[in-house]
Design an enzyme around this catalytic site. Structure first.
Site, PDB file in Angstrom:
ATOM      1  CB  CYS A 105      -0.987  -0.069   1.370  1.00  0.00           C
ATOM      2  SG  CYS A 105      -0.241   0.139   2.832  1.00  0.00           S
ATOM      3  CG  HIS A 143      -4.235   0.493   4.378  1.00  0.00           C
ATOM      4  ND1 HIS A 143      -3.650  -0.186   3.568  1.00  0.00           N
ATOM      5  CD2 HIS A 143      -5.456   0.974   3.942  1.00  0.00           C
ATOM      6  CE1 HIS A 143      -4.297  -0.211   2.337  1.00  0.00           C
ATOM      7  NE2 HIS A 143      -5.148   0.611   2.688  1.00  0.00           N
ATOM      8  CG  ASN A 190      -8.232   1.548   0.232  1.00  0.00           C
ATOM      9  OD1 ASN A 190      -6.682   1.263   0.360  1.00  0.00           O
ATOM     10  ND2 ASN A 190      -9.116   0.903   1.047  1.00  0.00           N
TER      11      ASN A 190
END
Length: 464
Positions: A87, A383, A405
């Site tokens: 990520c 994250h 995202n």
């Protein structure tokens, strides 16, 4: 001697008794059972057959966030990190490609190859582990640093510092030139094999360093290079061999070619699309209420490249972090940011502290604040997502936020997450902001000598 034995026996019995006192005795179990209320059969049946989150979801809260944002950057394609911990790279690339599009008035777009830079991320981390084994060879194997190296020889998580160090060193290539492979998107098995090999190599290097028969200064370095050759081959077989030169034609926002094809090296492409070194252009700020604000901290051994940069941050209260984010977004620039993804509905993308009523469902309260959650390992920065929009009230205060995202466009609100400001304050941790949006006062504070923290600190999880 008999008296001595009696004393030792007595001490042993006292230790056993003390241990027994800490266990669950029949009497304690009886009290626990008597304190229970009659089991609600309907509730048990529901919990036994359904997701806790589905049952705890406060459906009224799902409509509490509308999709209007007063300050919003242009949208771009949503990517999917799949079953990998990358990520940090996806969010970092989101910022870089958005900056490229803005620099060309959104007439051009670029998609960077994640697997290209991931190859060098894994190779550099392997080198860090092996070099660490050399540098700690004279420490006992039980030493905390040695244990850390062998417990965590490599991982696929990271921070924006990794994007900066790796891209500055190895450049970037377009996604079409080096597309994803199965092992890039599903890192578990590849990582297990590389970790095992690194642990084996680490033991060998420790033994070499401890041996008195090693005389040539370059012998250990030569063996480490051979070991990295093996790792390079393993990565080539699973991720693909990194390209050294390629031909590419830029495209507009609809994917139509613009201009003539051109030959590039990864460094040349990086310079053309990013414009210059990333390092030195940004600061990282963090909200860590356990430590004093307006002071800097650095996480030891938390970097991607041995000769790169540790994760250093300026600790700030959330209202000051919000103002930095707002300044960047108002100027059309997205930001790398990271969070703990609790009270986060993956289906709708709603992030709201009132979204799940676990207390009513479980018949108890969950009362820790942000400081307590961090210090007890209950919450941490885990994250990374790309901050893209904010909605401000009439006084200029943030009401809600929006992020890109990396869980595909089928997740959340077309690949985005929508956050109430209350959730943002509780579960947002770090922000990477261009220096041009930072006051002279904060820039000066960032230059303070940092307090060094260790990688086992509960807050410092690699973004995944």
């Amino acid at each position: 001697m008999k008296i001595k034995h009696l004393i030792l026996a007595g001490a042993a019995m006292m230790a056993v008794a003390a241990s027994a006192q800490g266990g669950i005795s029949p009497q304690m179990l009886n009290k626990i059972e008597q304190s229970q209320q009659p089991v609600n059969k309907a509730l048990f049946n529901a919990l036994a057959s359904n997701s806790i989150d589905d049952l705890a979801k406060n459906y009224g809260a799902q409509n509490a966030i509308n999709k209007f944002f007063s300050v919003e950057t242009p949208s771009q394609s949503i990517h999917n990190q799949k079953s990998s911990g990358r990520c940090w790279m996806f969010s970092g690339f989101n910022v870089l490609r958005a900056n490229f599009a803005k620099a060309h008035n959104d007439s051009l777009k670029v998609e960077f190859s994640h697997v290209y830079l991931f190859f060098y991320d894994q190779l550099e981390k392997a080198n860090m582990m092996l070099q660490g084994c050399i540098e700690t060879a004279n420490l006992p194997f039980e030493d905390a640093k040695v244990q850390y190296l062998f417990k965590n020889p490599i991982n696929d998580g990271g921070t924006f510092c990794g994007v900066a160090d790796l891209a500055d060193k190895y450049g970037l290539v377009p996604m079409c030139v080096m597309p994803e492979t199965y092992s890039a998107e599903n890192t578990k098995v590849m990582a297990r094999l590389v970790k095992s090999k690194l642990r084996e190599f680490g033991l060998e290097l420790r033994k070499m360093c401890q041996s008195r028969s090693i005389k040539a200064p370059g012998e250990i370095e030569g063996r480490k290079t051979e070991m990295l050759g093996t790792i390079y081959n393993m990565l080539s077989l699973t991720l693909g061999k990194p390209v050294k030169e390629f031909t590419y034609t830029h495209v507009d926002k609809k994917g139509k070619p613009v201009g003539q094809p051109k030959k590039y090296t990864p460094i040349e492409f990086y310079k053309e699309t990013v414009g210059g070194p990333i390092n030195g252009s940004f600061i990282m700020v963090m909200n860590d209420p356990r430590h004093p604000y307006h002071q800097t901290f650095e996480v030891d051994m938390d970097r991607h490249v041995h000769d790169g940069h540790n994760w250093k941050y300026l600790n700030l209260p959330m209202d000051e972090i919000a103002q930095l984010a707002i300044a960047s977004l108002k100027d059309g620039h997205k930001l790398y940011s990271s969070y703990d993804v609790k009270f986060f509905d993956r289906k709708t993308g709603i992030c709201d502290v009132n979204l799940f009523d676990y207390e009513s469902l479980m018949g108890t309260t969950f009362g820790m604040d942000k400081t307590q959650r961090i210090m007890t390992f209950d919450s941490g920065s885990a994250h990374a997502m790309t901050l893209t929009a904010v909605d401000l009230d009439a006084k200029g205060n943030p009401v809600k936020w929006k992020v890109e995202n990396s869980w595909s466009e089928t997740s959340g609100e077309k690949g985005h997450a929508l956050m109430t400001n209350e959730w943002f304050n509780e579960y947002m941790f770090r922000l990477v902001v261009d220096k041009k949006y930072v006051s002279a006062k904060l820039l000066k504070e960032f230059e303070q000598k940092p307090t060094m923290l260790t990688t086992d600190d509960p807050l410092f999880l690699p973004d995944e």
